[in-house]
Design a protein around this motif. Structure first.
Motif, PDB file in Angstrom:
ATOM      1  N   GLY A 151      41.847  45.931  40.563  1.00 13.20           N
ATOM      2  CA  GLY A 151      41.378  46.857  39.170  1.00 13.20           C
ATOM      3  C   GLY A 151      40.525  47.770  39.582  1.00 13.20           C
ATOM      4  N   THR A 152      40.102  48.484  38.564  1.00 13.90           N
ATOM      5  CA  THR A 152      38.901  49.554  38.782  1.00 13.90           C
ATOM      6  C   THR A 152      37.618  49.072  39.288  1.00 13.90           C
ATOM      7  N   GLY A 153      36.880  47.856  38.646  1.00 13.99           N
ATOM      8  CA  GLY A 153      35.624  47.545  39.224  1.00 13.99           C
ATOM      9  C   GLY A 153      35.967  47.341  40.692  1.00 13.99           C
ATOM     10  N   PHE A 155      31.145  52.534  30.280  1.00 14.37           N
ATOM     11  CA  PHE A 155      31.664  50.998  30.598  1.00 14.37           C
ATOM     12  C   PHE A 155      31.098  50.704  32.066  1.00 14.37           C
ATOM     13  N   ALA A 184      32.036  49.244  34.518  1.00 16.59           N
ATOM     14  CA  ALA A 184      32.939  49.127  36.016  1.00 16.59           C
ATOM     15  C   ALA A 184      32.515  50.578  36.779  1.00 16.59           C
ATOM     16  N   SER A 193      33.632  58.014  33.951  1.00 12.05           N
ATOM     17  CA  SER A 193      34.959  57.723  33.191  1.00 12.05           C
ATOM     18  C   SER A 193      35.587  58.851  32.793  1.00 12.05           C
ATOM     19  N   VAL A 242      37.727  59.111  30.427  1.00  8.55           N
ATOM     20  CA  VAL A 242      37.709  59.001  28.954  1.00  8.55           C
ATOM     21  C   VAL A 242      36.785  57.672  28.650  1.00  8.55           C
ATOM     22  N   PHE A 273      35.315  54.567  26.858  1.00 10.57           N
ATOM     23  CA  PHE A 273      35.783  53.319  26.133  1.00 10.57           C
ATOM     24  C   PHE A 273      35.669  53.475  24.567  1.00 10.57           C
ATOM     25  N   ASP A 281      36.481  56.831  37.012  1.00  8.58           N
ATOM     26  CA  ASP A 281      37.112  55.646  36.736  1.00  8.58           C
ATOM     27  C   ASP A 281      38.153  56.220  35.487  1.00  8.58           C
ATOM     28  N   ILE A 301      40.836  54.390  34.168  1.00  7.48           N
ATOM     29  CA  ILE A 301      41.697  53.373  33.367  1.00  7.48           C
ATOM     30  C   ILE A 301      41.965  53.753  32.000  1.00  7.48           C
ATOM     31  N   GLN A 302      41.065  54.381  31.319  1.00  4.72           N
ATOM     32  CA  GLN A 302      41.331  54.833  30.014  1.00  4.72           C
ATOM     33  C   GLN A 302      42.290  56.010  29.724  1.00  4.72           C
ATOM     34  N   GLY A 311      42.506  50.214  36.831  1.00  5.10           N
ATOM     35  CA  GLY A 311      43.357  48.894  36.506  1.00  5.10           C
ATOM     36  C   GLY A 311      44.784  49.418  35.694  1.00  5.10           C
ATOM     37  N   HIS A 338      46.189  47.511  33.580  1.00  2.00           N
ATOM     38  CA  HIS A 338      46.699  46.782  32.236  1.00  2.00           C
ATOM     39  C   HIS A 338      46.586  47.456  31.190  1.00  2.00           C
ATOM     40  N   LYS A 339      46.036  48.511  30.906  1.00  2.00           N
ATOM     41  CA  LYS A 339      45.736  49.376  29.843  1.00  2.00           C
ATOM     42  C   LYS A 339      46.908  50.319  29.394  1.00  2.00           C
TER      43      LYS A 339
HETATM   44  C1  LIG Z   1      36.287  52.501  31.126  1.00  2.00           C
HETATM   45  C2  LIG Z   1      36.508  51.216  31.474  1.00  2.00           C
HETATM   46  N1  LIG Z   1      36.517  51.065  32.937  1.00  2.00           N
HETATM   47  C3  LIG Z   1      37.087  49.761  33.369  1.00  2.00           C
HETATM   48  C4  LIG Z   1      37.366  48.765  32.762  1.00  2.00           C
HETATM   49  C5  LIG Z   1      37.774  47.615  33.140  1.00  2.00           C
HETATM   50  O1  LIG Z   1      38.126  47.721  34.552  1.00  2.00           O
HETATM   51  P1  LIG Z   1      39.002  46.552  35.513  1.00  2.00           P
HETATM   52  O2  LIG Z   1      39.865  47.025  35.942  1.00  2.00           O
HETATM   53  O3  LIG Z   1      37.936  46.503  36.690  1.00  2.00           O
HETATM   54  O4  LIG Z   1      38.914  45.351  34.652  1.00  2.00           O
HETATM   55  C6  LIG Z   1      37.643  49.106  31.029  1.00  2.00           C
HETATM   56  C7  LIG Z   1      37.970  47.910  30.030  1.00  2.00           C
HETATM   57  O5  LIG Z   1      38.303  46.916  30.266  1.00  2.00           O
HETATM   58  C8  LIG Z   1      37.084  50.279  30.651  1.00  2.00           C
HETATM   59  O6  LIG Z   1      37.165  50.598  29.435  1.00  2.00           O
END
Ligand SMILES: Cc1ncc(COP(=O)(O)O)c(C=O)c1O
Length: 406
Positions: A93-95, A120, A122, A171, A173, A175, A200, A202-203, A223, A225-226
């Motif tokens: 995942g991202t983090g 966020f 992460a 990021s 975008v 969150f 980051d 993910i969004q 990540g 899953h979004k």
């Molecule tokens: C901007 C952002 N970064 C990271 C995450 C989550 O990252 P990871 O893939 O580590 O769960 C989220 C939401 O859960 C998010 O909104």
């Protein structure tokens, strides 16, 4: 490793904008939580079950076709960000990815990192860990500088970059507001000052066009899953090849070596001094989450079929239809006035007499799934959401408000 092995077949599906036929089991009739956790489509499930079946039948024999499948997935992911498949690493995942990159940076004591208040975590926590471990100094700027109604304000950023910074982490975008930050302008400024840019995404990836070259990105993580609509625990990262080569492989594992499994096949190959891969895929240090990446490929296949530009336009039409009526109902829109700063996320500050969490619960009871980051009401539709949902969602909002106001 996959030489001569065919990847598992791609799912035989047709993904269409505004059509949720690939989500036959999804319970909420308006699913607006793609910025949180996407539901799995039948395309993703077919791939998951295929990979599970292969592993159930063949155990180790399932590894080569799944390995070939991951190589094809990397090509699709790379195309989504304008990168090359060889520069992609499949990560949980991202983090996890940003943590590994932060741990591997060739920091020098006194280096500075630009981070943003309101981000966020992460894309903050991993860098703060690096500040503690390597004597690096964090500099926080307000993310709100990029979301001003009259356009982004770069003054504070320019001053921080002029003071010298090794890396800026942000990021694509946000969150909570859905602000798409002006990455190309930020990237240009970073380049001009010799500062690296870690994003980051993910969004964004899957719903918002991203181009690592045009945006001057050096490292990217997302990540799955979004907006990619895959399962949790299966994401990806990308790094410019020269940046990946400069990383110190502090988190290398046994599969980070060149030809990591040859000693499992031929005699006399068990050595500990084999070179490590110098592209970002050295982060793939353990046996992979084959089932998760198989599902991710099914999900991303649908996105690639439709195309991110078309998905972005579709989501904007959905948002256009809902935003004005929500404002008429007393919600304060957080949508960026400039269309270039918008994304798949649309949020509102709720009317003063109500809590977003209670509105979200009341909507949930009516079959509308949404979320409430930092007390904002967040709607995040994706390609399967039909424009025809909007009047029904607004009807559910009216009912929810009436219920909560007694
Ligand atoms: C901007 C952002 N970064 C990271 C995450 C989550 O990252 P990871 O893939 O580590 O769960 C989220 C939401 O859960 C998010 O909104």
């Amino acid at each position: 490793m996959s030489a001569g092995f065919e990847p598992t077949p791609l799912p035989d599906v047709e993904a269409r904008l505004g059509d949720r036929a690939l989500f036959p089991e999804l319970v909420p009739w308006a699913y607006l939580n793609h910025s949180a956790i996407s539901p799995l489509s039948s395309a993703a499930r077919v791939c998951l079950e295929q990979a599970a079946g292969l592993t159930a039948r063949e155990g180790l024999g399932g590894f080569p076709p799944l390995n070939a499948q991951r190589k094809r997935l990397k090509q699709t992911l790379a195309a989504l960000i304008g990168g090359q498949a060889e520069d992609i690493a499949l990560v949980p995942g991202t983090g996890a990815a940003l943590g590994a990159i932060a741990a591997c940076m060739p920091w020098k004591p006194g280096d500075r990192i630009i981070l943003f208040e309101g981000e966020f975590p992460a894309n903050v926590t991993p860098w703060l860990q690096a500040t503690k471990a390597f004597g690096v100094e964090p500099v926080f700027l307000p993310i709100a500088d990029f979301g001003r109604p009259d356009g982004p304000d770069f003054d504070r950023l320019d001053a921080a970059l002029a003071d010298g910074a090794r890396l800026l982490a942000i990021s694509a975008v946000q969150f909570q507001t859905g602000l798409q930050v002006p990455l190309a302008e930020i990237g240009r400024r970073c380049r001009a000052h010799g500062c690296e840019l870690a994003v980051d995404a993910i969004q964004a990836v899957g719903a918002v066009p991203i181009d690592v070259d045009a945006m001057g990105i050096d490292y990217l993580a997302a990540g799955g899953h979004k907006w990619l609509m895959g399962p949790q625990g299966a994401g990806f990262a990308w790094a410019r090849p020269e940046k990946a080569a400069a990383l110190v492989p502090r988190v290398a594992g046994w599969m980070s070596h060149v030809s990591p499994v040859d000693f499992l096949i031929a005699p006399g190959m068990l050595r500990y001094d084999k070179p490590l891969r110098t592209r970002l895929d050295f982060l793939e240090g353990s046996a992979p989450n084959g089932l998760g990446y198989a599902a991710l490929e099914g999900a991303v296949h649908c996105i690639a079929q439709i195309g991110v530009a078309a998905i972005f336009e579709h989501i904007q039409r959905w948002h256009d239809a809902v935003d004005g009526p929500m404002v008429e109902r007393g919600f304060r829109s957080r949508r960026a006035p400039d269309a270039a700063r918008r994304s798949g996320v649309l949020t509102w500050t709720p009317p003063k007499d109500l809590l977003a969490a209670n509105i979200s619960l009341a909507l949930g009871r009516r079959g509308v799934a949404c979320s409430t980051p930092e007390g904002l009401l967040r709607f995040a539709p994706h390609w399967p959401n039909a424009l025809g949902e909007v009047p029904l969602v607004l009807g559910a909002v009216d009912e929810a408000l009436a219920e909560l106001r007694g």
